[in-house]
Design a protein around this motif. Structure first.
Motif, short mmCIF file in Angstrom:
data_model
loop_
_atom_site.label_atom_id
_atom_site.label_comp_id
_atom_site.label_asym_id
_atom_site.label_seq_id
_atom_site.Cartn_x
_atom_site.Cartn_y
_atom_site.Cartn_z
N UNK A 154 2.41 -4.66 -11.05
CA UNK A 154 1.78 -4.81 -9.54
C UNK A 154 2.39 -5.65 -8.75
N UNK A 155 2.95 -5.48 -7.49
CA UNK A 155 3.67 -6.23 -6.59
C UNK A 155 2.67 -6.44 -5.22
N UNK A 156 2.77 -7.65 -4.57
CA UNK A 156 1.92 -7.77 -3.53
C UNK A 156 2.50 -8.60 -2.34
N UNK A 157 3.95 -8.94 -2.69
CA UNK A 157 4.44 -9.79 -1.67
C UNK A 157 6.10 -9.19 -1.44
N UNK A 185 -10.22 -8.53 -2.83
CA UNK A 185 -9.06 -7.74 -3.39
C UNK A 185 -7.90 -8.01 -2.71
N UNK A 186 -6.74 -7.42 -3.33
CA UNK A 186 -5.25 -7.58 -2.71
C UNK A 186 -4.95 -6.11 -3.01
N UNK A 187 -4.25 -5.68 -1.63
CA UNK A 187 -3.56 -4.26 -1.81
C UNK A 187 -1.91 -4.71 -1.84
N UNK A 188 -1.41 -3.70 -2.79
CA UNK A 188 -0.20 -3.94 -3.15
C UNK A 188 0.63 -2.73 -3.43
N UNK A 189 1.57 -2.67 -4.47
CA UNK A 189 2.17 -1.66 -5.07
C UNK A 189 2.31 -1.58 -6.32
N UNK A 218 -1.93 0.43 -4.23
CA UNK A 218 -3.10 0.24 -5.28
C UNK A 218 -3.99 -0.95 -4.70
N UNK A 219 -4.91 -1.10 -5.49
CA UNK A 219 -5.81 -2.29 -5.23
C UNK A 219 -6.05 -3.34 -6.40
N UNK A 220 -5.98 -4.46 -6.23
CA UNK A 220 -6.29 -5.54 -7.40
C UNK A 220 -7.58 -6.01 -6.76
#
Length: 218
Positions: free
Chosen positions: A20-23, A81-85, A51-53
């Motif tokens: 999971x990447x967010x940046x 929450x954090x949205x990423x890929x 996706x959501x963490x």
């Protein structure tokens, strides 16, 4: 919503990894450069889903281009929450390079994320999560909150519009950053840009990998 980017030298016999990447690694060009030494994409092998963490917050890291995530307990911050890929399949070799790229400011941890079936706006309004929960590896900040701009959300759109050239551009595009680093000793990529120390380490490893392949073919 799903798009594809290059997966070089896939290893179907090896362990399949999911991250999971967010940046900055949400940008396909950056991910490809880290894992394969080139920002160019061609072969559609890698699955990337929004996706959501939950139970984490993303913050800007002071004086650099990239963000960090830290845990935010649901008892005190139930909406964190954090949205990423969500990216798969990655190989163990990809993860090894990603570990180098992230450096000792981050720790790779297992988390569970939920892929999105509908993607909302930048604030998260309109996000619709699916029922599926997926285990993935992600990089959690461990270098201390004093280095973070707490409460300041990192802007992926701004990174792509204004800063990605420092990370995947040509040597000519990076000249301005090189000059700033020489003059001020301040690298906004934290060594992860085109001519950064972390990038050189990755390039050396990729060169060795290619030499080993050539040796085995002789």
């Amino acid at each position: 919503m799903e798009y594809k980017i290059t997966l070089e030298n896939p290893n179907p016999q090896g362990r399949v990894r999911t991250a999971f990447f967010y940046g900055t690694l949400m940008a396909p060009a950056v991910l490809n450069r880290v894992c394969h030494g080139s920002a160019q994409t061609s072969t559609p092998n890698l699955s990337v889903r929004p996706a959501i963490l939950h139970n984490f917050r993303r913050h800007k890291v002071r004086n650099v281009d990239y963000p960090a995530i830290i845990r935010s307990p649901p008892s005190t911050d139930p909406d964190a929450t954090v949205r990423g890929t969500l990216v798969t399949p990655l190989t163990s070799a990809d993860i090894f390079r990603l570990d180098i790229f992230e450096g000792d400011q981050y720790e790779r941890q297992l988390v569970k994320v939920r892929p999105l079936v509908e993607v909302g706006d930048e604030s998260g309004e309109g996000n619709v999560e699916g029922e599926e929960e997926v285990e993935a590896e992600t990089y959690v900040w461990i270098a201390g909150e004093r280095h973070l701009e707490m409460g300041e959300e990192w802007d992926y759109g701004e990174f792509v519009r204004e800063k990605i050239g420092r990370w995947v551009g040509t040597s000519e595009e990076y000249e301005e950053v090189d000059e700033a680093v020489r003059a001020e000793g301040d690298d906004p990529t934290g060594g992860r840009g085109l001519n950064g120390s972390i990038t050189r380490t990755l390039e050396e490893g990729q060169k060795k990998d290619k030499e080993e392949v050539l040796k085995s073919a002789v």
